[in-house]
Design an enzyme around this catalytic site. Sequence first.
Site, PDB file in Angstrom:
ATOM      1  N   PHE A   1      -1.916   8.052   4.383  1.00  0.00           N
ATOM      2  CA  PHE A   1      -2.718   8.607   5.484  1.00  0.00           C
ATOM      3  C   PHE A   1      -3.958   9.337   4.965  1.00  0.00           C
ATOM      4  CE2 PHE A   1       1.188   9.212   8.529  1.00  0.00           C
ATOM      5  CZ  PHE A   1       1.288   7.843   8.670  1.00  0.00           C
TER       6      PHE A   1
ATOM      7  N   SER B   1       5.408   4.957   8.855  1.00  0.00           N
ATOM      8  CA  SER B   1       4.823   4.684   7.549  1.00  0.00           C
ATOM      9  C   SER B   1       5.782   5.152   6.454  1.00  0.00           C
ATOM     10  CB  SER B   1       3.495   5.413   7.381  1.00  0.00           C
ATOM     11  OG  SER B   1       3.047   5.327   6.039  1.00  0.00           O
TER      12      SER B   1
ATOM     13  N   ASN C   1       0.836  -1.194   0.000  1.00  0.00           N
ATOM     14  CA  ASN C   1       0.000   0.000   0.000  1.00  0.00           C
ATOM     15  C   ASN C   1       0.874   1.248   0.000  1.00  0.00           C
ATOM     16  OD1 ASN C   1      -0.504   1.969   2.485  1.00  0.00           O
ATOM     17  ND2 ASN C   1       0.201  -0.009   3.330  1.00  0.00           N
TER      18      ASN C   1
ATOM     19  N   ASN D   1       4.872   6.008   3.493  1.00  0.00           N
ATOM     20  CA  ASN D   1       4.086   6.646   2.442  1.00  0.00           C
ATOM     21  C   ASN D   1       3.847   8.137   2.629  1.00  0.00           C
ATOM     22  OD1 ASN D   1       3.748   4.130   1.089  1.00  0.00           O
ATOM     23  ND2 ASN D   1       2.219   3.585   2.627  1.00  0.00           N
ATOM     24  N   THR D   2       4.445   8.729   3.681  1.00  0.00           N
ATOM     25  CA  THR D   2       4.452  10.176   3.854  1.00  0.00           C
ATOM     26  C   THR D   2       5.900  10.632   3.780  1.00  0.00           C
ATOM     27  OG1 THR D   2       2.446  10.225   5.211  1.00  0.00           O
ATOM     28  CG2 THR D   2       3.966  12.078   5.424  1.00  0.00           C
TER      29      THR D   2
ATOM     30  N   LYS E   1       5.097   3.471  17.227  1.00  0.00           N
ATOM     31  CA  LYS E   1       5.148   2.398  16.229  1.00  0.00           C
ATOM     32  C   LYS E   1       6.367   2.583  15.355  1.00  0.00           C
ATOM     33  CE  LYS E   1       2.292  -0.190  12.963  1.00  0.00           C
ATOM     34  NZ  LYS E   1       0.914  -0.376  12.438  1.00  0.00           N
TER      35      LYS E   1
ATOM     36  N   ASN F   1       5.784  -1.745  11.485  1.00  0.00           N
ATOM     37  CA  ASN F   1       5.008  -1.244  10.359  1.00  0.00           C
ATOM     38  C   ASN F   1       5.385  -2.024   9.100  1.00  0.00           C
ATOM     39  OD1 ASN F   1       3.387   0.569   8.755  1.00  0.00           O
ATOM     40  ND2 ASN F   1       3.798   2.175  10.261  1.00  0.00           N
TER      41      ASN F   1
END
Length: 357
Positions: free
Chosen positions: A120, A181, A116, A183-184, A219, A248
Site C-alpha cells: 500500500f 491484500s 507483488n 502485504n500489510t 474486496k 485479490n
Amino acid sequence: MYRLVFMQVLRRFDAEAVHHLTVRALALLSALPLVKRLLHRSLAPHDPALRVSAFGVHFPGPLGLAAGFDKDAACAEGVAALGFGHVEVGTITAHAQPGNPRPRLFRLVGRRAVINRMGFNNAGAAAAARRLRRTRGVPVVVGVNIGKTKVVPEQEAVADYVAAAKELAPLADYLVVNVSSPNTPGLRDLQAVSKLRPLLAAVKDVADGTPRRTPLLVKIAPDLADEDVDAVADLALELGLDGIIATNTTIRHEGETGGLSGRPLKGRSLEVLRRLRARVGDRLTLVSVGGVEDVDDVWERLLAGATLVQGYTGWVYGGPLWASRIHRQLSRRVRRHGFASIIEVIGRTAPDSRHAR
C-alpha cells in the site's frame, strides 16, 4: 508488436521502474485535453450494447482496471482513454506511507503472472482527494479502494478506514474496503466476520452519508475457505452492501513473498465468483478479478454472474490497447449470439437466483 517490445525491451528493466514510468506517462496524457479526448473517442467503449448499470452507476463497458495500478489517483483519465470501462484507484490509506522495501514487484513471464509485495505505498487520502476533485476532461467511472495504514494497530483499524472514507467517499463513484491484500501484516485477519462487521458498518455509515450515497463494496481474498466466502457474502447482504469484488491476489504459491496475480489465479477466482453467485443471486453486484486475460475470460465471468470484470496483470502482458480490443471483441460476440445487450449475458449459466439463500 507489443509482445515483441515487451519480450525484447521492457522485461529487461525493473518491473516497478516500468510501472512508475507508465503511470507518469498516463498522468501526462490525463493532462493533455485534446489528446486524451481523441484517444477516448477512438478507443473507449461506445457501443450501447456494452453499457452496464450497477449500484446506480452507469458503465460504458464491463471491463475495468483493478486497484493496484493507479495507487494515487494520478492517471484515471489516461487509463479510461485507452479503453477501460472504469478505473479503480488505490489502495489508498488514511496516512501516507512508503510501502515495503524494494524489490517488491516481480514478473513471472512464463506463467503470465506477477508477484507483488508493494504494501500500500501511496501519498495518503488527502493527496488523492485533491486529485479526485479535479474536473474530468473525459467521462470515467472512478472507484476508490481504501486500506489500513500499516502502522495503525488492529484495534484502531476501524477509525483508520473511517478517516480514509471521510476524505474519499464523497469523491468516488463507488468505494471499496480492501481487507484482502497479503502485504500489510494482519490485514487479512479483518476478513473474519466478527472483525469485518463493525468495520464495514462504520464505513457504510460514512458512504451512506455522502450527498449522493456512495455505493460500498468489499474486496476478498481467493485464499478464504469456502465457508468463509459464504460468511462474508451473508454479512454483505445483512449490512446492505452494494457488492463484492472477488478476488485479490493469492499467497498460495512458491517463490518470492507476496501476492500472486495473473493466469495461475484464474481457476480459484472463477470458483469464488460462482460460489458467491450461488449464495447471493443477483442481490449483490459481483465484480470478478483474477486471471482475466482475454475476451473468453471476460465472457465466462459474465456468464457466471459477474456484472463487472477487472484486469491488471492481463494488461501488463496484453499491451496498452488490451481493454479496447476486448471491448470490441465483446461487441461482436454479443451480436453473434443474438443478444441486444451484454446485460442479457450476465448470470446466464449461473444457478437461478431464486435458489440462492
